[in-house]
Write a protein that holds these residues in place. Structure first.
Motif, PDB file in Angstrom:
ATOM      1  N   ALA A  95       0.826  -1.204   0.000  1.00 46.00           N
ATOM      2  CA  ALA A  95       0.000   0.000   0.000  1.00 46.00           C
ATOM      3  C   ALA A  95       0.862   1.257   0.000  1.00 46.00           C
ATOM      4  O   ALA A  95       0.550   2.240  -0.693  1.00 46.00           O
ATOM      5  CB  ALA A  95      -0.938  -0.016   1.210  1.00 46.00           C
ATOM      6  N   TYR A  96       1.945   1.234   0.752  1.00 48.19           N
ATOM      7  CA  TYR A  96       2.843   2.396   0.796  1.00 48.19           C
ATOM      8  C   TYR A  96       3.485   2.625  -0.575  1.00 48.19           C
ATOM      9  O   TYR A  96       3.575   3.768  -1.047  1.00 48.19           O
ATOM     10  CB  TYR A  96       3.918   2.180   1.851  1.00 48.19           C
ATOM     11  N   ALA A  97       3.911   1.544  -1.216  1.00 47.20           N
ATOM     12  CA  ALA A  97       4.519   1.677  -2.538  1.00 47.20           C
ATOM     13  C   ALA A  97       3.529   2.249  -3.544  1.00 47.20           C
ATOM     14  O   ALA A  97       3.881   3.107  -4.374  1.00 47.20           O
ATOM     15  CB  ALA A  97       5.027   0.313  -3.015  1.00 47.20           C
ATOM     16  N   LEU A  98       2.281   1.812  -3.468  1.00 47.49           N
ATOM     17  CA  LEU A  98       1.272   2.314  -4.406  1.00 47.49           C
ATOM     18  C   LEU A  98       0.978   3.788  -4.171  1.00 47.49           C
ATOM     19  O   LEU A  98       0.835   4.566  -5.127  1.00 47.49           O
ATOM     20  CB  LEU A  98      -0.008   1.490  -4.256  1.00 47.49           C
ATOM     21  N   PRO A 153      -6.244  -8.891   0.915  1.00 47.02           N
ATOM     22  CA  PRO A 153      -6.704  -7.740   0.119  1.00 47.02           C
ATOM     23  C   PRO A 153      -7.430  -6.683   0.940  1.00 47.02           C
ATOM     24  O   PRO A 153      -7.274  -5.485   0.694  1.00 47.02           O
ATOM     25  CB  PRO A 153      -7.640  -8.379  -0.915  1.00 47.02           C
ATOM     26  N   ILE A 154      -8.228  -7.114   1.927  1.00 47.71           N
ATOM     27  CA  ILE A 154      -8.954  -6.142   2.741  1.00 47.71           C
ATOM     28  C   ILE A 154      -7.967  -5.262   3.509  1.00 47.71           C
ATOM     29  O   ILE A 154      -8.116  -4.031   3.585  1.00 47.71           O
ATOM     30  CB  ILE A 154      -9.908  -6.865   3.705  1.00 47.71           C
ATOM     31  N   PHE A 159      -4.864  -0.049   4.495  1.00 47.52           N
ATOM     32  CA  PHE A 159      -3.618   0.721   4.538  1.00 47.52           C
ATOM     33  C   PHE A 159      -3.601   1.787   3.445  1.00 47.52           C
ATOM     34  O   PHE A 159      -3.176   2.927   3.678  1.00 47.52           O
ATOM     35  CB  PHE A 159      -2.418  -0.208   4.389  1.00 47.52           C
ATOM     36  N   GLU A 160      -4.045   1.416   2.249  1.00 47.38           N
ATOM     37  CA  GLU A 160      -4.013   2.364   1.142  1.00 47.38           C
ATOM     38  C   GLU A 160      -4.858   3.602   1.453  1.00 47.38           C
ATOM     39  O   GLU A 160      -4.416   4.743   1.232  1.00 47.38           O
ATOM     40  CB  GLU A 160      -4.520   1.698  -0.138  1.00 47.38           C
ATOM     41  N   MET A 194      -0.880   3.573  13.439  1.00 50.98           N
ATOM     42  CA  MET A 194      -1.021   2.505  14.420  1.00 50.98           C
ATOM     43  C   MET A 194      -2.461   2.019  14.601  1.00 50.98           C
ATOM     44  O   MET A 194      -2.690   0.823  14.780  1.00 50.98           O
ATOM     45  CB  MET A 194      -0.438   2.950  15.761  1.00 50.98           C
ATOM     46  N   PRO A 195      -3.480   2.901  14.564  1.00 54.53           N
ATOM     47  CA  PRO A 195      -4.855   2.369  14.631  1.00 54.53           C
ATOM     48  C   PRO A 195      -5.179   1.413  13.491  1.00 54.53           C
ATOM     49  O   PRO A 195      -5.836   0.390  13.694  1.00 54.53           O
ATOM     50  CB  PRO A 195      -5.719   3.639  14.574  1.00 54.53           C
ATOM     51  N   VAL A 196      -4.700   1.735  12.277  1.00 56.03           N
ATOM     52  CA  VAL A 196      -4.953   0.868  11.136  1.00 56.03           C
ATOM     53  C   VAL A 196      -4.118  -0.406  11.239  1.00 56.03           C
ATOM     54  O   VAL A 196      -4.583  -1.493  10.878  1.00 56.03           O
ATOM     55  CB  VAL A 196      -4.651   1.609   9.825  1.00 56.03           C
ATOM     56  N   VAL A 197      -2.891  -0.291  11.718  1.00 56.59           N
ATOM     57  CA  VAL A 197      -2.052  -1.474  11.913  1.00 56.59           C
ATOM     58  C   VAL A 197      -2.718  -2.439  12.892  1.00 56.59           C
ATOM     59  O   VAL A 197      -2.779  -3.659  12.656  1.00 56.59           O
ATOM     60  CB  VAL A 197      -0.650  -1.070  12.421  1.00 56.59           C
TER      61      VAL A 197
END
Length: 278
Positions: A95-98, A153-154, A159-160, A194-197
């Motif tokens: 997601a970070y790369a995209l 995928p979810i 992350f994205e 961190m919440p998303v992680v």
């Protein structure tokens, strides 16, 4: 603002309590059935309490298919934990790369691949995954199962969506200061996410804990089976052990249910973290 009348509050609580009871009843029935024999379940399936409180069923499921129950439990913990860590890490990197290079065709193809995996269920991936695992020599190994379950995928789209809310000026300032992409991700972006992680970790753990098809596809022996697969094996040629199935289901669902109840606030906050840009 005026508060609602007492009768409206009472009615709302009554409706909420009724819905809660309806949702909890299947779990209660499963727990009660764990103490009843298969004959008793078939004779009176809706009985609200067991005839006895015998724990003899635990001795019956202590070994399934010649493999002790503790081995299934250990496999579940090992495979679920490893696939969760790997899945969260890989999806965060992707997601970070995209987000950093949205125009790069490889990253866009990666995103399309994650989208396709949402559209197609695991059942349609059985033959391709089996062939790939066979070619890579990973059939019957923990590594093969963990790699298969690490696909998320979810989590990738969670992350994205969050990474897109982070101001580009923050990352650009880090680049000017000489930070590498890895330093930006692990020192700046992920601490903010961190919440998303936490949400991605919880979702991945809960999903992978219940998976049985990928384990059966990749495994070659009961040595790598997990608790859900042991539950499937209780359906034998001589019939269905309803009591054993209910007892095994209780053992499988109680840990993850408690885990989710404890972490549900974190899940809700993480799901909404990237909903509004600002």
């Amino acid at each position: 603002m005026h508060s609602a009348p007492w009768w409206q509050k009472t009615l709302a609580w009554a409706v909420a309590g009724l819905v809660t009871l309806v949702c909890l009843y299947p779990y209660y029935w499963m727990l009660v059935s764990a103490f009843r024999t298969s004959q008793a379940i078939l004779a009176s399936p809706l009985r609200p309490w067991p005839e006895t409180l015998s724990l003899d069923v635990l001795r019956e499921i202590a070994s399934v298919g010649g493999t002790p129950l503790w081995r299934y439990a250990l496999n579940s913990l090992l495979i679920t934990s490893a696939s969760t860590v790997l899945g969260v890490l890989v999806t965060a990197l992707g997601a970070y790369a995209l987000v950093r290079r949205p125009s790069f065709w490889v990253f866009r193809l990666l995103r399309a691949g994650f989208m396709v995996t949402i559209m197609y269920p695991y059942m349609l991936l059985v033959i391709p995954v089996y062939i790939v695992m066979f070619k890579m020599g990973l059939l019957g190994s923990y590594t093969g199962i963990i790699l298969f379950l690490a696909l998320g995928p979810i989590q990738f789209f969670l992350f994205e969506q969050f990474f897109q809310t982070i101001p580009k000026s923050v990352m650009e300032a880090a680049v000017i200061d000489g930070a590498t992409e890895a330093q930006i991700l692990f020192s700046i972006v992920l601490p903010m996410a961190m919440p998303v992680v936490a949400t991605a970790t919880i979702i991945t753990f809960l999903l992978n804990w219940a998976q049985w098809l990928p384990v059966m596809v990749v495994s070659r022996s009961p040595d790598t089976y997990t608790l859900p697969v042991a539950l499937m094996n209780l359906n034998g040629e001589l019939g269905v052990n309803f009591q054993g199935i209910m007892a095994m289901s209780v053992l499988i669902t109680i840990p993850v249910t408690l885990f989710f109840l404890i972490a549900q606030r974190r899940v809700m906050s993480g799901m909404t973290a990237g909903a509004v840009k600002g």
